[in-house]
Design a protein around this motif. Structure first.
Motif, PDB file in Angstrom:
ATOM      1  N   ALA A   1       0.996  -1.118   0.046  1.00 28.65           N
ATOM      2  CA  ALA A   1       0.091   0.027   0.030  1.00 28.65           C
ATOM      3  C   ALA A   1       0.862   1.251   0.127  1.00 28.65           C
ATOM      4  O   ALA A   1       0.524   2.305  -0.695  1.00 28.65           O
ATOM      5  N   LEU A   2       1.824   1.338   0.854  1.00 30.05           N
ATOM      6  CA  LEU A   2       2.691   2.584   0.734  1.00 30.05           C
ATOM      7  C   LEU A   2       3.605   2.554  -0.299  1.00 30.05           C
ATOM      8  O   LEU A   2       3.980   3.879  -0.563  1.00 30.05           O
ATOM      9  N   SER A   3       3.935   1.713  -1.006  1.00 26.83           N
ATOM     10  CA  SER A   3       4.587   1.747  -2.473  1.00 26.83           C
ATOM     11  C   SER A   3       3.426   2.628  -3.467  1.00 26.83           C
ATOM     12  O   SER A   3       4.347   2.846  -4.594  1.00 26.83           O
ATOM     13  N   ASN A   4       2.532   2.811  -3.228  1.00 28.16           N
ATOM     14  CA  ASN A   4       1.469   3.245  -4.088  1.00 28.16           C
ATOM     15  C   ASN A   4       1.109   4.708  -3.579  1.00 28.16           C
ATOM     16  O   ASN A   4       0.412   5.581  -4.323  1.00 28.16           O
ATOM     17  N   VAL A   5       1.749   5.334  -2.646  1.00 29.21           N
ATOM     18  CA  VAL A   5       1.531   6.593  -2.004  1.00 29.21           C
ATOM     19  C   VAL A   5       1.776   7.799  -3.111  1.00 29.21           C
ATOM     20  O   VAL A   5       3.436   7.819  -3.248  1.00 29.21           O
ATOM     21  N   PRO A   6       1.053   8.557  -3.708  1.00 29.18           N
ATOM     22  CA  PRO A   6       1.522   9.467  -4.570  1.00 29.18           C
ATOM     23  C   PRO A   6       2.167  10.681  -4.106  1.00 29.18           C
ATOM     24  O   PRO A   6       1.624  11.785  -4.073  1.00 29.18           O
TER      25      PRO A   6
ATOM     26  N   ALA B   1      10.571  -3.925  -5.953  1.00 31.02           N
ATOM     27  CA  ALA B   1      10.560  -4.911  -4.977  1.00 31.02           C
ATOM     28  C   ALA B   1       9.112  -5.251  -4.580  1.00 31.02           C
ATOM     29  O   ALA B   1       8.693  -6.508  -4.665  1.00 31.02           O
ATOM     30  N   PRO B   2       8.343  -4.484  -4.400  1.00 34.95           N
ATOM     31  CA  PRO B   2       6.978  -4.752  -4.101  1.00 34.95           C
ATOM     32  C   PRO B   2       6.051  -5.782  -5.124  1.00 34.95           C
ATOM     33  O   PRO B   2       5.355  -6.542  -5.098  1.00 34.95           O
ATOM     34  N   SER B   3       6.449  -4.964  -6.421  1.00 34.91           N
ATOM     35  CA  SER B   3       5.765  -5.773  -7.710  1.00 34.91           C
ATOM     36  C   SER B   3       6.220  -7.341  -7.837  1.00 34.91           C
ATOM     37  O   SER B   3       5.492  -8.264  -8.085  1.00 34.91           O
ATOM     38  N   ILE B   4       7.645  -7.589  -7.728  1.00 36.83           N
ATOM     39  CA  ILE B   4       8.303  -8.621  -7.865  1.00 36.83           C
ATOM     40  C   ILE B   4       7.565  -9.738  -6.854  1.00 36.83           C
ATOM     41  O   ILE B   4       7.317 -10.865  -6.698  1.00 36.83           O
ATOM     42  N   VAL B   5       7.830  -9.188  -5.436  1.00 33.50           N
ATOM     43  CA  VAL B   5       7.354 -10.162  -4.303  1.00 33.50           C
ATOM     44  C   VAL B   5       5.803 -10.220  -4.605  1.00 33.50           C
ATOM     45  O   VAL B   5       5.190 -11.363  -4.230  1.00 33.50           O
ATOM     46  N   GLY B   6       5.060  -9.339  -5.026  1.00 33.08           N
ATOM     47  CA  GLY B   6       3.495  -9.614  -5.322  1.00 33.08           C
ATOM     48  C   GLY B   6       3.254 -10.550  -6.219  1.00 33.08           C
ATOM     49  O   GLY B   6       2.312 -11.272  -6.118  1.00 33.08           O
ATOM     50  N   LEU B   7       3.913 -10.565  -7.385  1.00 36.02           N
ATOM     51  CA  LEU B   7       3.945 -11.282  -8.225  1.00 36.02           C
ATOM     52  C   LEU B   7       3.957 -12.901  -7.890  1.00 36.02           C
ATOM     53  O   LEU B   7       3.603 -13.901  -8.143  1.00 36.02           O
TER      54      LEU B   7
ATOM     55  N   THR C   1      -1.040  -5.738 -10.338  1.00 33.91           N
ATOM     56  CA  THR C   1       0.264  -5.908  -9.854  1.00 33.91           C
ATOM     57  C   THR C   1       1.477  -5.678 -10.861  1.00 33.91           C
ATOM     58  O   THR C   1       2.296  -4.882 -10.633  1.00 33.91           O
ATOM     59  N   LEU C   2       1.143  -6.050 -12.219  1.00 37.48           N
ATOM     60  CA  LEU C   2       2.230  -5.768 -13.199  1.00 37.48           C
ATOM     61  C   LEU C   2       2.272  -4.250 -13.632  1.00 37.48           C
ATOM     62  O   LEU C   2       3.345  -3.696 -14.243  1.00 37.48           O
ATOM     63  N   THR C   3       1.382  -3.450 -13.370  1.00 38.19           N
ATOM     64  CA  THR C   3       1.360  -1.748 -13.614  1.00 38.19           C
ATOM     65  C   THR C   3       1.299  -1.283 -12.515  1.00 38.19           C
ATOM     66  O   THR C   3       1.073   0.094 -12.225  1.00 38.19           O
ATOM     67  N   ASN C   4       1.724  -2.118 -11.334  1.00 38.31           N
ATOM     68  CA  ASN C   4       1.912  -1.190 -10.049  1.00 38.31           C
ATOM     69  C   ASN C   4       0.568  -0.260  -9.542  1.00 38.31           C
ATOM     70  O   ASN C   4       0.894   0.700  -8.728  1.00 38.31           O
ATOM     71  N   TRP C   5      -0.357  -0.667 -10.192  1.00 37.46           N
ATOM     72  CA  TRP C   5      -1.634   0.058  -9.520  1.00 37.46           C
ATOM     73  C   TRP C   5      -1.603   1.336 -10.280  1.00 37.46           C
ATOM     74  O   TRP C   5      -2.521   2.111  -9.540  1.00 37.46           O
TER      75      TRP C   5
END
Length: 454
Positions: free
Chosen positions: A285-290, A321-327, A404-408
């Motif tokens: 969630a925090l990796s998407n904070v704009p 890293a969040p995208s890779i672990v999430g995948l 996930t692939l588009t980082n939301w």
């Protein structure tokens, strides 16, 4: 000669591709349950789509995407001015992923509707579920090709919100399966410890519980270091603190005497697993904070491909890293859905799967012994899982992997991928819903004493 041998090998497997999963006419299918093989092949279709999506995110593929009609259309009578693979080029990759995942979702949604109320393999539709793989692959390819010719317009913006909703539901399914896995894990190790009268199993439980809690504490510290700043980032501080408090509370509830009396197998191992996963979702969630100050990912620039993000056009890398672990978590969860039935009746009821009875299991083992390398039909009396619900889970998986692939990131009218607070709140709410679900598994036997929760 080699080509002829290869052609003969392919022809020998043609009956497997065009026939049913039992495949009694050829030996190229492994000796296993047809229900398991069907789920694995459909999951392979999903992973194939994921692989194509990952390839389309590669900057080297972007140049080929310019030839499609929905790429870089003319705006106000003049062509769009491109400045390398950073702006429009990177956006092409994201738009290609949207269409690929739309094709996957449409394919599985079609089968979800087609397989409603299939009760056994005697239903004619079961033959479609368990066979005709070559023709299903052609349908999959046809839908994919058609998806790439959808006019852009507002498609990306509308499909983004479908992805948000579907990904939220899939996150809840992940949490449900994780809770079930933790309960089964703890129960099996305790049973082994009682049967063998060995303390090694107890030591293993203690060590893993301590390890998961230690990793959770480290995760909290890193989140405060990298995703908060003094005098700023108040939202991130609140989210981290609240989830830390909630995890501490459910850990205390898990070892309360009344809870232990109602559920002897409840313990800190499950709580530690849920705590670590909650910190992982908080990280996502925090990796998407704009916000430039509160999200280090927005200021990272790699030479192998970047995309504009954030309301002011901050740059972020393709793969963080969040995208890779999430995948990776997505792949494990999808395989979990495809292969495993739960040890708990309530979870099987919710996931529309069935635990194999001992008598039926013994009969199936005898069939396995004589199948001689062929899959066999184990659903003549009743299906072992809901065909329709399984495909619906794959629809949700398609939407989740798209996000996930588009980082939301949400496509904007200015041809930039924008990180929004929508993604942050969806993930935070999913973590809270997961904690509430786990808390319910602890207190439900106390609140509903007349129901069987064994």
């Amino acid at each position: 000669m080699g080509a002829c041998l290869g052609a003969c090998s392919l022809l020998s497997c043609a009956s497997c591709l065009c026939g049913s999963a039992p495949c009694i006419l050829c030996s190229c299918c492994p000796c296993s349950h047809s229900s398991t093989l069907s789920r694995l092949i459909f999951t392979a279709f999903l992973f194939l789509g994921v692989l194509v999506s990952v390839i389309m995110l590669s900057p080297s593929v972007e140049s080929q995407l310019y030839k499609l009609p929905w790429v870089c259309e003319e705006v106000a009578g003049s062509p769009v001015v491109l400045q390398g693979p950073i702006d429009c080029g990177s956006l092409l990759g994201h738009r290609a992923v949207y269409r690929m995942c739309f094709a996957m979702a449409a394919f599985f949604f079609l089968f979800s509707l087609l397989m409603i109320c299939v009760r056994s393999s005697r239903d004619p539709r079961a033959a479609i579920q368990n066979g005709f793989w070559f023709f299903k692959f052609l349908v999959f390819v046809g839908i994919t090709v058609g998806a790439f010719y959808i006019p852009d317009g507002s498609f990306s913006n509308i499909w983004f919100y479908f992805g948000v909703v579907g990904s939220f539901v899939f996150l809840l399914i992940q949490l449900l399966l994780l809770i079930d896995f933790a309960h089964s894990w703890n129960q099996r190790w305790l049973n082994k410890a009682e049967k063998s009268d060995s303390r090694a199993w107890y030591a293993g439980l203690f060590f893993l519980t301590l390890l998961f809690y230690a990793l959770s504490v480290v995760a909290v510290a890193l989140l405060f270091i990298y995703y908060t700043q003094p005098g700023a980032c108040y939202e991130g501080k609140v989210f981290i603190s609240l989830n830390l408090i909630f995890c501490f509370c459910v850990s205390i509830v898990a070892v309360l005497p009344k809870v232990q009396d109602a559920q002897p197998n409840s313990g800190l191992l499950q709580a530690s697993v849920i705590t670590l996963y909650t910190m992982f979702v908080t990280w996502l969630a925090l990796s998407n904070v704009p916000d430039q100050k509160c999200n280090p990912n927005l200021l990272t620039l790699f030479g192998n491909g970047t995309v504009l993000a954030g309301p002011e056009g901050y740059e972020t890398q393709w793969w963080d890293a969040p995208s890779i672990v999430g995948l990776i978590v997505f792949i494990l969860c999808t395989l979990f859905i495809s292969l495993r039935s739960s040890d708990h009746r309530q979870v099987n009821s919710l996931m529309q799967t069935e635990e194999c009875p001992p008598v039926l299991e013994a009969t199936q083992q005898q069939q396995v012994a004589v199948c001689e390398g062929r899959a066999f039909d184990n659903e003549q009396d009743s299906v072992t899982y809901s065909y329709s619900f399984f495909h619906f889970c794959l629809v949700l998986a398609s939407l989740h992997v798209m996000m996930t692939l588009t980082n939301w990131y949400r496509p904007s009218e200015t041809r930039k991928m924008i990180s929004t607070w929508t993604a942050v709140w969806v993930k935070i709410c999913a973590s809270w819903a997961g904690l509430l679900l786990y808390l319910w598994t602890l207190v439900a036997p106390l609140l509903l004493p007349n129901r069987d929760f064994s």
